[in-house]
Scaffold this motif. Structure first.
Motif, PDB file in Angstrom:
ATOM      1  N   ASN A 181      30.866  -8.026  20.101  1.00 23.15           N
ATOM      2  CA  ASN A 181      32.252  -7.636  20.192  1.00 23.15           C
ATOM      3  C   ASN A 181      32.383  -6.239  20.767  1.00 23.15           C
ATOM      4  O   ASN A 181      31.406  -5.509  20.796  1.00 23.15           O
ATOM      5  CB  ASN A 181      32.793  -7.573  18.761  1.00 23.15           C
ATOM      6  CG  ASN A 181      33.941  -8.515  18.582  1.00 23.15           C
ATOM      7  OD1 ASN A 181      34.698  -8.735  19.525  1.00 23.15           O
ATOM      8  ND2 ASN A 181      34.095  -9.043  17.394  1.00 23.15           N
ATOM      9  N   PHE A 182      33.589  -5.864  21.132  1.00 17.07           N
ATOM     10  CA  PHE A 182      33.829  -4.455  21.460  1.00 17.07           C
ATOM     11  C   PHE A 182      33.964  -3.681  20.144  1.00 17.07           C
ATOM     12  O   PHE A 182      34.157  -4.272  19.097  1.00 17.07           O
ATOM     13  CB  PHE A 182      35.109  -4.313  22.270  1.00 17.07           C
ATOM     14  CG  PHE A 182      34.994  -4.877  23.654  1.00 17.07           C
ATOM     15  CD1 PHE A 182      34.227  -4.224  24.615  1.00 17.07           C
ATOM     16  CD2 PHE A 182      35.629  -6.063  24.002  1.00 17.07           C
ATOM     17  CE1 PHE A 182      34.111  -4.744  25.902  1.00 17.07           C
ATOM     18  CE2 PHE A 182      35.511  -6.586  25.282  1.00 17.07           C
ATOM     19  CZ  PHE A 182      34.749  -5.929  26.231  1.00 17.07           C
ATOM     20  N   GLY A 183      33.854  -2.377  20.237  1.00 14.98           N
ATOM     21  CA  GLY A 183      34.093  -1.558  19.049  1.00 14.98           C
ATOM     22  C   GLY A 183      32.936  -1.511  18.079  1.00 14.98           C
ATOM     23  O   GLY A 183      33.121  -1.229  16.902  1.00 14.98           O
ATOM     24  N   GLU A 184      31.728  -1.818  18.564  1.00 17.39           N
ATOM     25  CA  GLU A 184      30.549  -1.730  17.700  1.00 17.39           C
ATOM     26  C   GLU A 184      29.449  -0.948  18.390  1.00 17.39           C
ATOM     27  O   GLU A 184      29.286  -1.037  19.599  1.00 17.39           O
ATOM     28  CB  GLU A 184      30.042  -3.144  17.361  1.00 17.39           C
ATOM     29  CG  GLU A 184      30.985  -3.878  16.435  1.00 17.39           C
ATOM     30  CD  GLU A 184      30.628  -5.342  16.222  1.00 17.39           C
ATOM     31  OE1 GLU A 184      29.555  -5.764  16.691  1.00 17.39           O
ATOM     32  OE2 GLU A 184      31.447  -6.043  15.606  1.00 17.39           O
ATOM     33  N   LYS A 185      28.681  -0.186  17.582  1.00 22.92           N
ATOM     34  CA  LYS A 185      27.588   0.605  18.165  1.00 22.92           C
ATOM     35  C   LYS A 185      26.459  -0.289  18.641  1.00 22.92           C
ATOM     36  O   LYS A 185      25.669   0.084  19.478  1.00 22.92           O
ATOM     37  CB  LYS A 185      26.918   1.518  17.138  1.00 22.92           C
ATOM     38  CG  LYS A 185      27.790   2.355  16.326  1.00 22.92           C
ATOM     39  CD  LYS A 185      26.915   3.090  15.292  1.00 22.92           C
ATOM     40  CE  LYS A 185      27.784   3.869  14.351  1.00 22.92           C
ATOM     41  NZ  LYS A 185      28.928   3.159  13.813  1.00 22.92           N
ATOM     42  N   GLU A 186      26.361  -1.465  18.006  1.00 20.24           N
ATOM     43  CA  GLU A 186      25.197  -2.306  18.242  1.00 20.24           C
ATOM     44  C   GLU A 186      25.368  -3.222  19.445  1.00 20.24           C
ATOM     45  O   GLU A 186      26.460  -3.702  19.722  1.00 20.24           O
ATOM     46  CB  GLU A 186      24.901  -3.145  16.987  1.00 20.24           C
ATOM     47  CG  GLU A 186      24.534  -2.329  15.764  1.00 20.24           C
ATOM     48  CD  GLU A 186      25.747  -1.841  14.983  1.00 20.24           C
ATOM     49  OE1 GLU A 186      26.889  -2.127  15.392  1.00 20.24           O
ATOM     50  OE2 GLU A 186      25.552  -1.154  13.967  1.00 20.24           O
ATOM     51  N   LYS A 215      30.688   6.192  29.370  1.00 22.41           N
ATOM     52  CA  LYS A 215      31.460   5.002  28.988  1.00 22.41           C
ATOM     53  C   LYS A 215      30.627   4.071  28.106  1.00 22.41           C
ATOM     54  O   LYS A 215      31.071   3.710  27.025  1.00 22.41           O
ATOM     55  CB  LYS A 215      32.007   4.292  30.225  1.00 22.41           C
ATOM     56  CG  LYS A 215      33.227   5.022  30.819  1.00 22.41           C
ATOM     57  CD  LYS A 215      34.126   4.110  31.616  1.00 22.41           C
ATOM     58  CE  LYS A 215      33.508   3.619  32.891  1.00 22.41           C
ATOM     59  NZ  LYS A 215      33.324   4.669  33.910  1.00 22.41           N
ATOM     60  N   ALA A 218      30.376   5.051  24.675  1.00 22.92           N
ATOM     61  CA  ALA A 218      31.623   4.877  23.927  1.00 22.92           C
ATOM     62  C   ALA A 218      32.001   3.397  23.823  1.00 22.92           C
ATOM     63  O   ALA A 218      33.144   3.061  23.530  1.00 22.92           O
ATOM     64  CB  ALA A 218      32.744   5.674  24.598  1.00 22.92           C
ATOM     65  N   GLY A 219      31.047   2.532  24.129  1.00 18.03           N
ATOM     66  CA  GLY A 219      31.291   1.101  23.959  1.00 18.03           C
ATOM     67  C   GLY A 219      32.016   0.423  25.102  1.00 18.03           C
ATOM     68  O   GLY A 219      32.400  -0.741  25.016  1.00 18.03           O
ATOM     69  N   THR A 220      32.236   1.141  26.180  1.00 19.36           N
ATOM     70  CA  THR A 220      32.919   0.573  27.340  1.00 19.36           C
ATOM     71  C   THR A 220      31.864   0.213  28.391  1.00 19.36           C
ATOM     72  O   THR A 220      30.981   1.023  28.659  1.00 19.36           O
ATOM     73  CB  THR A 220      33.891   1.609  27.956  1.00 19.36           C
ATOM     74  OG1 THR A 220      34.669   2.189  26.920  1.00 19.36           O
ATOM     75  CG2 THR A 220      34.805   0.974  28.976  1.00 19.36           C
ATOM     76  N   PHE A 223      31.645  -0.107  34.987  1.00 12.57           N
ATOM     77  CA  PHE A 223      32.400  -0.961  35.901  1.00 12.57           C
ATOM     78  C   PHE A 223      31.889  -0.882  37.338  1.00 12.57           C
ATOM     79  O   PHE A 223      32.534  -1.354  38.261  1.00 12.57           O
ATOM     80  CB  PHE A 223      33.892  -0.599  35.869  1.00 12.57           C
ATOM     81  CG  PHE A 223      34.503  -0.691  34.505  1.00 12.57           C
ATOM     82  CD1 PHE A 223      34.501  -1.895  33.811  1.00 12.57           C
ATOM     83  CD2 PHE A 223      35.064   0.422  33.896  1.00 12.57           C
ATOM     84  CE1 PHE A 223      35.054  -1.991  32.544  1.00 12.57           C
ATOM     85  CE2 PHE A 223      35.618   0.343  32.629  1.00 12.57           C
ATOM     86  CZ  PHE A 223      35.622  -0.867  31.943  1.00 12.57           C
ATOM     87  N   ASN A 234      37.557  -9.365  37.121  1.00 11.52           N
ATOM     88  CA  ASN A 234      37.020  -9.729  35.816  1.00 11.52           C
ATOM     89  C   ASN A 234      36.015  -8.690  35.302  1.00 11.52           C
ATOM     90  O   ASN A 234      34.848  -8.982  35.055  1.00 11.52           O
ATOM     91  CB  ASN A 234      36.368 -11.109  35.895  1.00 11.52           C
ATOM     92  CG  ASN A 234      36.501 -11.850  34.583  1.00 11.52           C
ATOM     93  OD1 ASN A 234      37.107 -11.328  33.638  1.00 11.52           O
ATOM     94  ND2 ASN A 234      35.940 -13.032  34.498  1.00 11.52           N
ATOM     95  N   LEU A 235      36.504  -7.480  35.129  1.00 16.25           N
ATOM     96  CA  LEU A 235      35.632  -6.342  34.841  1.00 16.25           C
ATOM     97  C   LEU A 235      35.069  -6.281  33.421  1.00 16.25           C
ATOM     98  O   LEU A 235      34.130  -5.543  33.162  1.00 16.25           O
ATOM     99  CB  LEU A 235      36.400  -5.046  35.143  1.00 16.25           C
ATOM    100  CG  LEU A 235      36.615  -4.814  36.646  1.00 16.25           C
ATOM    101  CD1 LEU A 235      37.870  -3.990  36.895  1.00 16.25           C
ATOM    102  CD2 LEU A 235      35.403  -4.142  37.265  1.00 16.25           C
ATOM    103  N   PHE A 236      35.636  -7.050  32.511  1.00 16.46           N
ATOM    104  CA  PHE A 236      35.135  -6.993  31.131  1.00 16.46           C
ATOM    105  C   PHE A 236      34.329  -8.249  30.763  1.00 16.46           C
ATOM    106  O   PHE A 236      34.141  -8.553  29.607  1.00 16.46           O
ATOM    107  CB  PHE A 236      36.294  -6.827  30.146  1.00 16.46           C
ATOM    108  CG  PHE A 236      36.847  -5.430  30.089  1.00 16.46           C
ATOM    109  CD1 PHE A 236      36.380  -4.516  29.146  1.00 16.46           C
ATOM    110  CD2 PHE A 236      37.835  -5.009  30.975  1.00 16.46           C
ATOM    111  CE1 PHE A 236      36.903  -3.235  29.080  1.00 16.46           C
ATOM    112  CE2 PHE A 236      38.356  -3.725  30.915  1.00 16.46           C
ATOM    113  CZ  PHE A 236      37.890  -2.828  29.972  1.00 16.46           C
ATOM    114  N   ARG A 275      23.634  -4.953  11.676  1.00 16.51           N
ATOM    115  CA  ARG A 275      24.366  -3.699  11.819  1.00 16.51           C
ATOM    116  C   ARG A 275      23.443  -2.561  11.399  1.00 16.51           C
ATOM    117  O   ARG A 275      22.750  -2.646  10.391  1.00 16.51           O
ATOM    118  CB  ARG A 275      25.620  -3.673  10.913  1.00 16.51           C
ATOM    119  CG  ARG A 275      26.699  -4.690  11.198  1.00 16.51           C
ATOM    120  CD  ARG A 275      27.348  -4.583  12.555  1.00 16.51           C
ATOM    121  NE  ARG A 275      27.831  -3.269  12.938  1.00 16.51           N
ATOM    122  CZ  ARG A 275      29.113  -2.904  12.924  1.00 16.51           C
ATOM    123  NH1 ARG A 275      30.051  -3.716  12.489  1.00 16.51           N
ATOM    124  NH2 ARG A 275      29.464  -1.709  13.350  1.00 16.51           N
TER     125      ARG A 275
END
Lengths: 281, 383
Positions: A181-186, A215, A218-220, A223, A234-236, A275
């Motif tokens: 998922n997004f929003g995780e360090k792992e 980026k 920071a989880g991004t 690109f 469809n960049l993500f 985690r």
């Protein structure tokens, strides 16, 4: 005393992100003190006039029927290039066209309108380019140092790296553990989230942004904003072919990559499969 | 009457001002923007997530506001709720974008239109602000850490402590630019030869966003966009022009109110409100950062694939509106209305926009200064 090199900074079709990125260079004052900035679209400078320069810096793309300072943009750029000794193209728009139009040196993957002048041009792509890359190029040019360039006129000292190099998610890449998922360090963002780090020429994880982050950290996903293909559709999401990423790390054959992935996955890394906060050892 | 044409630069692009004057006094001014980049067209038929990469590139100085407005518009369209933590992080990064904008605008744009001033102290300050944004968002300018459903980052207390210390250090440093009482040597120096009552606007204010501590005083459904004589579209609220921005959204602050009551909506009041807003944002961020629950989720995946939505935020220059229509995961329609369109609509002498009103009856030699006091973003207009 020698007079300072005359630098003219002109804007094509732009968002001014290149200028604002450069503003974050910690020693910007030192650089600006070494040159005579005869025009800049945002910084205080004298009135614009078409004139000779030692270095012309171009930010932004070309576009037909676009007006700039009461001139036709493409004609204005053409005149300024002729009157300058060296040309520094900053940003993906100026080098390849990016999202706003045609580049000066390239029009995406084709030769651009001013490719014929490529011998006096240096490319610093990036959306925006890192302030340190811009500072490097200006310094090298005004001090007349030899810059080793690749075939797209990018300095090798910056662009021979991939943005993958130095990424803090590298352990996950080694063991082929994807991010859920997004929003995780792992997890590595290369498998599902569209990260282009392993095949993008840039040093974003080697020379950190704003001296602190990047980026992917920071989880991004990366690109690929330094490349001629930016911005892809469809960049993500990662484009896959038979279950593996369609674009694989630079320098590896598909077969080798597939073998390596299989081995890494089968030798499961237990520690990295949960985690980090839940890990006790 | 004579009409002179002037190209205004150093405003993140350029604008054309046609000044109608008599004995160097401005009778009326036409405001034109002749650049167009086609951002909305570029978004069509792309997966909606791409808007989080494309839209920040509308503008190099306030691209982060476009990113947050994009996320909010998509969340509205797909019925996604975000966590309190994600909301606070967005407030912090957007608040910081406003701060860097105001400082750059004051020293790099506004000051040079009157007198020269060392602008390196502004850049020294703003590079530190960018650094705090980068700690959360990866980089500045042009990050995409805010996405529909939340944020991509997963901070630890290490970063939070660092951010808090940076914030309090920079807040203290800002006291030398304008202190919490509203004293500012640089602002007074700027006005040493200019009357503080110069450049009155319409005295009508609009706030549509409710991020940070701002309170909306209107409903976005009453907004109307209209074609103008150049490529800029005029924007009205209930068929009237309104001023948006720091003065509009901070009129309930007692220090700003006092200045407003003395000089009404003049250039001085407008600039004062902008500089003072920096203090208010710093204080607010220092307060909300303590409300972050570090273990709360950062991201919730949107499940719906289609819908229509609106995202409104208070951006550095005022209310920013993004509207999206998503069909099966792809962008069908996108529309962007930026603050500069409200303040700089190109209307008539009888029914002028805020900037046109501020220019009327003033000395032509102050036109650049009065124009720039609205903090114009030409690239945003020419999206």
């Amino acid at each position: 005393m020698h007079s300072k090199p005359k630098v003219l900074w002109i804007d094509g079709v732009s968002c001014y992100g290149c200028s604002h990125s450069f503003y974050n260079y910690p020693q910007i004052k030192e650089i600006l003190n070494k040159i005579e900035l005869i025009y800049h679209p945002l910084l205080p400078s004298s009135e614009f006039k078409i004139q000779k320069s030692d270095l012309l810096i171009i930010e932004g793309a070309l576009k037909n029927n676009f007006s700039r300072l009461d001139y036709n943009l493409n004609e204005l750029i053409s005149k300024l290039i002729k009157l300058s000794k060296k040309v520094l193209l900053i940003g993906t728009c100026a080098v390849y066209g990016g999202m706003f139009g045609e580049g000066i040196l390239f029009d995406k993957d084709k030769e651009g309108k001013f490719y014929k002048c490529h011998e006096k041009m240096i490319s610093i792509p990036g959306c925006p380019p890192h302030p340190e890359w811009i500072a490097y190029a200006i310094e090298m040019i005004i001090e007349n140092k030899k810059i080793l360039l690749d075939k797209e006129n990018r300095p090798k000292e910056i662009f021979t790296y991939t943005s993958h190099m130095g990424c803090v998610r590298n352990e996950y890449f080694e063991w082929k553990i994807d991010a859920d998922n997004f929003g995780e360090k792992e997890g590595c963002l290369f498998y599902h989230q569209g990260c282009q780090g392993p095949f993008t020429h840039s040093s974003c994880n080697r020379i950190l942004w704003n001296e602190v982050n990047s980026k992917p950290r920071a989880g991004t996903p990366c690109f690929g904003c330094t490349e001629k293909t930016f911005p892809k559709k469809n960049l993500f999401e990662t484009e896959t072919f038979m279950g593996i990423p369609a674009n694989i790390p630079l320098g590896v054959s598909k077969r080798a990559y597939l073998t390596l992935s299989g081995v890494a996955k089968s030798l499961k890394n237990e520690r990295l499969s949960k985690r980090l906060i839940d890990e006790d050892n | 009457m004579k009409i002179t044409k002037k190209i205004i630069t150093k405003i993140e692009g350029e604008a054309t001002l046609k000044i109608h004057k008599k004995n160097n006094i401005i009778e009326f001014a036409e405001i034109e923007f002749w650049q167009y980049r086609g951002m909305e067209e570029f978004l069509k038929n792309r997966p909606y997530m791409d808007a989080c990469v494309i839209n920040p590139r509308i503008c190099g100085i306030c691209g982060h506001s476009h990113l947050i407005a994009t996320s909010k518009a998509i969340e509205d369209a797909l019925d996604v709720k975000i966590t309190k933590k994600a909301e606070i992080l967005r407030d912090i990064t957007l608040g910081l974008e406003i701060i860097q904008n105001h400082i750059k605008w004051f020293y790099l744009t506004l000051y040079p239109s009157v007198k020269s001033k060392d602008y390196f102290k502004a850049l020294e300050f703003t590079k530190e602000i960018s650094k705090i944004i980068a700690l959360i968002a990866g980089q500045f300018p042009h990050n995409s850490y805010s996405i529909p459903g939340g944020v991509t980052c997963d901070l630890t207390n290490l970063e939070l402590i660092k951010i808090k210390n940076y914030l309090s250090e920079l807040f203290n440093k800002y006291q030398h630019i304008m202190d919490i009482e509203g004293k500012s040597n640089d602002l007074e120096e700027l006005f040493s030869d200019i009357p503080k009552t110069t450049g009155k606007g319409l005295n009508r204010f609009l706030v549509l966003g409710d991020n940070l501590f701002f309170k909306s005083n209107g409903d976005v459904k009453y907004i109307k966009e209209e074609k103008s004589t150049s490529l800029n579209k005029n924007v009205m609220y209930k068929d009237k022009y309104f001023e948006v921005g720091p003065l509009a959204r901070n009129l309930d602050n007692k220090i700003i109110k006092k200045i407003y009551e003395t000089f009404t909506d003049s250039v001085y009041t407008r600039i004062f409100a902008r500089l003072y807003e920096v203090n208010l944002i710093f204080l607010y961020l220092l307060e909300i950062i303590d409300n972050i629950e570090i273990n709360e989720k950062n991201y919730t995946k949107p499940l719906k694939k289609s819908g229509k939505g609106i995202g409104v935020v208070e951006a550095p220059r005022g209310s920013l509106i993004h509207e999206i229509e998503i069909e099966n995961g792809f962008v069908k329609k996108y529309n962007i209305i930026v603050p500069t369109q409200f303040n700089l609509s190109n209307s008539t002498k009888e029914n002028p926009s805020p900037a046109q009103s501020a220019l009327m009856n003033e000395d032509e030699k102050l036109s650049d200064f009065i124009f720039k006091c609205f903090d114009i973003c030409a690239v945003c207009v020419s999206h």
